[in-house]
Design a protein around this motif. Structure first.
Motif, PDB file in Angstrom:
ATOM      1  N   VAL A  81       0.798  -1.227   0.000  1.00 18.44           N
ATOM      2  CA  VAL A  81       0.000   0.000   0.000  1.00 18.44           C
ATOM      3  C   VAL A  81       0.837   1.287   0.000  1.00 18.44           C
ATOM      4  O   VAL A  81       0.539   2.207  -0.766  1.00 18.44           O
ATOM      5  N   ILE A 102       0.215   7.681  -6.123  1.00 21.90           N
ATOM      6  CA  ILE A 102      -0.982   8.517  -6.230  1.00 21.90           C
ATOM      7  C   ILE A 102      -0.658   9.948  -5.816  1.00 21.90           C
ATOM      8  O   ILE A 102      -0.997  10.911  -6.503  1.00 21.90           O
ATOM      9  N   MET A 135      -2.052   6.322 -13.923  1.00 18.29           N
ATOM     10  CA  MET A 135      -2.190   5.031 -13.265  1.00 18.29           C
ATOM     11  C   MET A 135      -2.642   3.970 -14.250  1.00 18.29           C
ATOM     12  O   MET A 135      -2.236   2.801 -14.169  1.00 18.29           O
ATOM     13  N   LEU A 147      -1.272   0.247 -14.777  1.00 18.50           N
ATOM     14  CA  LEU A 147      -2.133  -0.926 -14.611  1.00 18.50           C
ATOM     15  C   LEU A 147      -2.409  -1.635 -15.936  1.00 18.50           C
ATOM     16  O   LEU A 147      -2.911  -2.764 -15.952  1.00 18.50           O
ATOM     17  N   ILE A 202      -9.493  -5.596  -8.737  1.00 14.52           N
ATOM     18  CA  ILE A 202     -10.771  -4.948  -8.427  1.00 14.52           C
ATOM     19  C   ILE A 202     -11.464  -5.669  -7.273  1.00 14.52           C
ATOM     20  O   ILE A 202     -11.954  -5.041  -6.324  1.00 14.52           O
ATOM     21  N   MET A 235      -9.761  -4.860  -4.033  1.00 15.09           N
ATOM     22  CA  MET A 235     -10.054  -3.501  -3.563  1.00 15.09           C
ATOM     23  C   MET A 235     -11.432  -3.466  -2.909  1.00 15.09           C
ATOM     24  O   MET A 235     -11.638  -2.825  -1.878  1.00 15.09           O
ATOM     25  N   ASP A 250     -12.078  -2.425   0.857  1.00 15.20           N
ATOM     26  CA  ASP A 250     -13.078  -1.399   1.155  1.00 15.20           C
ATOM     27  C   ASP A 250     -14.014  -1.889   2.240  1.00 15.20           C
ATOM     28  O   ASP A 250     -14.276  -1.198   3.226  1.00 15.20           O
ATOM     29  N   LEU A 303     -12.617  -2.055 -18.114  1.00 11.61           N
ATOM     30  CA  LEU A 303     -12.143  -2.788 -16.940  1.00 11.61           C
ATOM     31  C   LEU A 303     -10.966  -2.062 -16.312  1.00 11.61           C
ATOM     32  O   LEU A 303     -10.869  -1.917 -15.088  1.00 11.61           O
ATOM     33  N   LEU A 304     -10.073  -1.608 -17.171  1.00 14.08           N
ATOM     34  CA  LEU A 304      -8.891  -0.888 -16.700  1.00 14.08           C
ATOM     35  C   LEU A 304      -9.317   0.339 -15.896  1.00 14.08           C
ATOM     36  O   LEU A 304      -8.785   0.622 -14.823  1.00 14.08           O
ATOM     37  N   HIS A 305     -10.289   1.022 -16.431  1.00 13.21           N
ATOM     38  CA  HIS A 305     -10.766   2.225 -15.762  1.00 13.21           C
ATOM     39  C   HIS A 305     -11.365   1.901 -14.403  1.00 13.21           C
ATOM     40  O   HIS A 305     -11.118   2.591 -13.411  1.00 13.21           O
ATOM     41  N   LYS A 306     -12.129   0.844 -14.360  1.00 19.36           N
ATOM     42  CA  LYS A 306     -12.712   0.427 -13.080  1.00 19.36           C
ATOM     43  C   LYS A 306     -11.613   0.071 -12.088  1.00 19.36           C
ATOM     44  O   LYS A 306     -11.706   0.351 -10.895  1.00 19.36           O
ATOM     45  N   CYS A 307     -10.579  -0.554 -12.603  1.00 15.47           N
ATOM     46  CA  CYS A 307      -9.451  -0.948 -11.759  1.00 15.47           C
ATOM     47  C   CYS A 307      -8.765   0.292 -11.187  1.00 15.47           C
ATOM     48  O   CYS A 307      -8.451   0.353  -9.993  1.00 15.47           O
ATOM     49  N   VAL A 308      -8.542   1.271 -12.038  1.00 12.61           N
ATOM     50  CA  VAL A 308      -7.904   2.509 -11.592  1.00 12.61           C
ATOM     51  C   VAL A 308      -8.729   3.171 -10.495  1.00 12.61           C
ATOM     52  O   VAL A 308      -8.203   3.554  -9.444  1.00 12.61           O
ATOM     53  N   GLU A 309      -9.998   3.305 -10.729  1.00 15.58           N
ATOM     54  CA  GLU A 309     -10.860   3.960  -9.742  1.00 15.58           C
ATOM     55  C   GLU A 309     -10.854   3.196  -8.425  1.00 15.58           C
ATOM     56  O   GLU A 309     -10.829   3.788  -7.343  1.00 15.58           O
ATOM     57  N   ALA A 310     -10.901   1.867  -8.540  1.00 17.00           N
ATOM     58  CA  ALA A 310     -10.913   1.047  -7.323  1.00 17.00           C
ATOM     59  C   ALA A 310      -9.653   1.299  -6.508  1.00 17.00           C
ATOM     60  O   ALA A 310      -9.708   1.494  -5.284  1.00 17.00           O
ATOM     61  N   VAL A 311      -8.520   1.323  -7.173  1.00 14.15           N
ATOM     62  CA  VAL A 311      -7.255   1.537  -6.465  1.00 14.15           C
ATOM     63  C   VAL A 311      -7.226   2.932  -5.844  1.00 14.15           C
ATOM     64  O   VAL A 311      -6.856   3.105  -4.680  1.00 14.15           O
ATOM     65  N   MET A 312      -7.646   3.925  -6.619  1.00 15.54           N
ATOM     66  CA  MET A 312      -7.608   5.300  -6.118  1.00 15.54           C
ATOM     67  C   MET A 312      -8.568   5.505  -4.954  1.00 15.54           C
ATOM     68  O   MET A 312      -8.307   6.329  -4.067  1.00 15.54           O
ATOM     69  N   ASP A 313      -9.659   4.800  -4.935  1.00 12.23           N
ATOM     70  CA  ASP A 313     -10.615   4.945  -3.836  1.00 12.23           C
ATOM     71  C   ASP A 313     -10.188   4.185  -2.595  1.00 12.23           C
ATOM     72  O   ASP A 313     -10.451   4.608  -1.475  1.00 12.23           O
ATOM     73  N   THR A 314      -9.577   3.057  -2.792  1.00  8.23           N
ATOM     74  CA  THR A 314      -9.337   2.138  -1.677  1.00  8.23           C
ATOM     75  C   THR A 314      -8.023   2.378  -0.954  1.00  8.23           C
ATOM     76  O   THR A 314      -7.945   2.255   0.274  1.00  8.23           O
ATOM     77  N   VAL A 315      -6.995   2.699  -1.714  1.00  8.50           N
ATOM     78  CA  VAL A 315      -5.675   2.791  -1.102  1.00  8.50           C
ATOM     79  C   VAL A 315      -5.559   3.873  -0.016  1.00  8.50           C
ATOM     80  O   VAL A 315      -5.009   3.602   1.051  1.00  8.50           O
TER      81      VAL A 315
END
Lengths: 157, 157
Positions: A18, A25, A118, A122, A134, A137, A141, B6-18
Motif C-alpha cells: 500500500v 498517487i 495510473m 495498470l 478490483i 479492492m 473497502d 475494466l482498466l478504468h474500473k481498476c484505476v478507480e478502485a485503487v484510487m478509492d481504496t488505497v
DNA sequence: TATTGTTATACTCTATAACTATA
DNA sequence: TATAGTTATAGAGTATAACAATA
C-alpha cells in the motif's frame, strides 16, 4: 475466516504494497493539480462532488481525520477558490460545503491526469489480473470501512 | 492487457481504496510506535533491517523520495537513537546506515502491534478472499515496482 | 565534472488542546 | 450540556534549490 498463516501473509502483503502505491498517487496528484492537489484535498473535492452541501464533520469523517484537521483543509480549499462554505440557514453552527466551478474543473483535471498515469501502469495487467485487483479492492473497502484506525477519541472528534 | 472499461474500473478502485487503508496503517503505526513511528520511518527501519549498511541514496530510492528528504528522515532516526550512521571507510562521501539495538527493538514492537491490529480487520476475510487480496498485492507490487511516479528529475535526486 | 549528502526554505498533513458559537 | 466548528501549537513529510565534500 482465513487461517493464521494466510492471514499473516495477507497483512504483510498489504503493509508492503500500500505505501508505494499511495506514494504514486500522491506524486501524480501533485503533478497534475496545477495548482497541485494533495491527496486529502483531492479526496475532499471528490467527496463534495458526490455529497454537495456536506458539513465539515462529514468531511472529517470521510477522511478519517479530526475536525480541526478538516477545518484547516477546507480553509485552504476555500482560500484557493475551490470550495464554497456558507453557514446552514436553519442551523447556523453548521457549514454547508460545495464545489465551486473552479473546484469542479480542477478536480476533473487532476482526476483525469492521475487516472491516465495510473492506467498506464495498470495496463500491464491482464484481464484476469485486473479483475483480481478490483475484487481485492472491494474486499479491502468492505473490511476497512468502519474499521476506525482513526484519530484519538478525544472530545473534539 | 485488460479492456479499457475494466482498466478504468481498476484505476478507480485503487484510487478509492488505497488512501483509507494507508490512513489505517499510519494511525496504527503512531499508536504502536512508542515513541510513534511515521510510515516512512517504519519503512526505513524495515529497509535497513533487510539491507544493513545501505546508503542514504538507497533509502531515498527505496522510499521514492529525494535525497534531501531521506537525509532529514534519517537524521531524526539517528537523533532518536534508532539508526547508526557512519561514513564509509573506502568512499568517505557515502554513509553506511544500520539499525541500532533500540531501532531493531522498536521496529519489532511497532511491526507486531500494527500487524496485530490489521490482522483483526483482515480476519473478516474468508480464506479465498485473503488469497485474492494477497494475489492482488503481488500484482500491484509488480506493476508499481519501477513505475516511478516519483519526485522530479531534478539535479539532486 | 559527476556523485553523495546536507542545509535552507516553504508548504501540507495531522494530532491534541483549548476555545467560540449555536442548540 | 452537547454539538459544530475554529484557532493555537507542535511535529513530521515532501519538494525545490543551493551548497559542500568526495571521487
Amino acid at each position: 475466516m482465513a487461517g493464521d498463516e494466510l492471514l499473516h501473509k495477507c497483512v504483510e502483503a498489504v503493509m508492503d504494497t500500500v505505501p508505494p502505491v499511495m506514494r504514486f498517487i500522491r506524486t501524480e496528484m501533485r503533478r497534475h493539480g496545477c495548482p497541485a492537489l494533495s491527496v486529502p484535498q483531492f479526496r475532499t473535492l471528490t467527496y463534495l462532488r458526490r455529497q454537495p452541501g456536506a458539513s465539515l464533520s462529514g468531511v472529517a469523517e470521510h477522511l478519517g481525520v479530526t475536525r480541526a484537521g478538516a477545518s484547516i483543509l477546507v480553509d485552504r480549499l476555500v482560500q484557493n477558490g475551490l470550495v464554497q462554505r456558507v453557514p446552514a440557514a436553519e442551523e447556523r453552527r453548521r457549514s454547508v460545503l460545495s464545489l465551486t466551478g473552479a473546484g469542479a474543473r480542477l478536480l476533473e483535471a487532476a482526476r483525469k491526469g492521475t487516472c491516465r498515469r495510473m492506467a498506464e501502469v495498470l495496463a500491464a495487467l491482464s484481464t484476469d489480473e485486473a479483475e483480481t485487483v478490483i475484487k481485492a479492492m472491494r474486499l479491502l473497502d468492505a473490511v476497512f470501512h468502519g474499521a476506525p484506525g482513526n484519530p484519538g477519541g478525544g472530545p473534539n472528534r
